[in-house]
Design an enzyme around this catalytic site. Structure first.
Site, mmCIF file in Angstrom:
data_model
loop_
_atom_site.group_PDB
_atom_site.id
_atom_site.type_symbol
_atom_site.label_atom_id
_atom_site.label_comp_id
_atom_site.label_asym_id
_atom_site.label_seq_id
_atom_site.Cartn_x
_atom_site.Cartn_y
_atom_site.Cartn_z
ATOM 1 N N HIS A 1 -8.275 1.230 -3.196
ATOM 2 C CA HIS A 1 -8.230 2.692 -3.210
ATOM 3 C C HIS A 1 -9.119 3.255 -2.104
ATOM 4 C CE1 HIS A 1 -7.447 1.219 -7.258
ATOM 5 N NE2 HIS A 1 -6.800 2.341 -7.529
ATOM 6 N N LYS B 1 -1.563 -3.103 -5.956
ATOM 7 C CA LYS B 1 -1.619 -1.639 -6.015
ATOM 8 C C LYS B 1 -2.461 -1.111 -4.854
ATOM 9 C CE LYS B 1 -3.623 2.195 -8.665
ATOM 10 N NZ LYS B 1 -4.660 2.529 -9.676
#
Length: 229
Positions: A124, A151
């Site tokens: 992230h 992700k």
């Protein structure tokens, strides 16, 4: 098929009791429950929280300890971070576990964690969106680490940033199959959470307050993606 992950807001057992009641009322709107360990003050309380959820709702549980560097409240890093994840696994079963790829210093840690849970390798950046080369390089690191799912989530500054995340998602899905999630955060990137045109493996939603910029209510996500588990 896109699976809907409900990110919980709770950091205390009393708040969790209320949230469990809310979850029960919309249980068909999500597939997986994400417990944020960085919201809790200690491991014992956290383990009790996961146990409460398991006893109340028959849904898979994803355990996430999000570090401050990647937008969370967690201060544990490196070996301490990995030890924490292993401690949770030994203390109570979880179906999925999130591992920040930049904290994955031990080449055997993913293999060890995969004995007990499916591993979502993540990265992230709440400040911006890196270059295409950096994004694909990070996914290559995830491939080398042999996670079950990948992700990436970035904060866009322009619509072009959103388009680049979508392009990397599509390329990665062609290469690795339906195991990749690509999120462009905030209002600009809402379509990466809600589009059936370029669906990710997982989309993250909420009951009330978004726990990450741009998160959508799980009931709305179910209307978009359909299906229940």
């Amino acid at each position: 098929m896109t699976e809907i992950i409900l990110t919980l807001e709770s950091g205390t057992l009393s708040r969790l009791q209320d949230e469990i009641m809310e979850m029960r009322s919309v249980r068909d709107s999500f597939d997986i429950i994400e417990v944020r360990g960085d919201y809790f003050k200690d491991v014992n309380t956290l383990v009790r929280a996961i146990s409460m959820i398991r006893d109340s709702i028959d849904k898979p549980i994803l355990y996430t300890y999000r570090t401050e560097k990647e937008g969370g409240q967690g201060a544990l890093l490196g070996e301490d971070y990995l030890y924490h994840l292993a401690t949770i696994q030994k203390s109570i079963p979880v179906d999925y576990i999130d591992v920040e790829i930049l904290q994955q210093s031990d080449p055997t840690i993913v293999e060890q964690l995969k004995r007990y849970s499916k591993v979502i390798l993540s990265h992230h950046d709440f400040n911006g969106t890196p270059s295409d080369a950096v994004m694909t390089g990070i996914i290559d690191e995830m491939t080398a680490a042999k996670g079950d799912f990948y992700k990436i989530a970035y904060m866009p500054q322009t619509p072009e940033d959103v388009a680049r995340v979508v392009a990397v998602l599509e390329q990665s899905k062609e290469k690795f199959g339906d195991i990749v999630t690509g999120i462009s955060m905030g209002e600009l990137g809402t379509k990466t959470r809600t589009s059936v045109e370029f669906p990710s493996r997982f989309t993250y939603g909420t009951l009330n307050e978004p726990q990450a910029p741009g998160q959508v209510n799980v009931a709305k996500l179910r209307e978009i993606y359909g299906g229940t588990k």
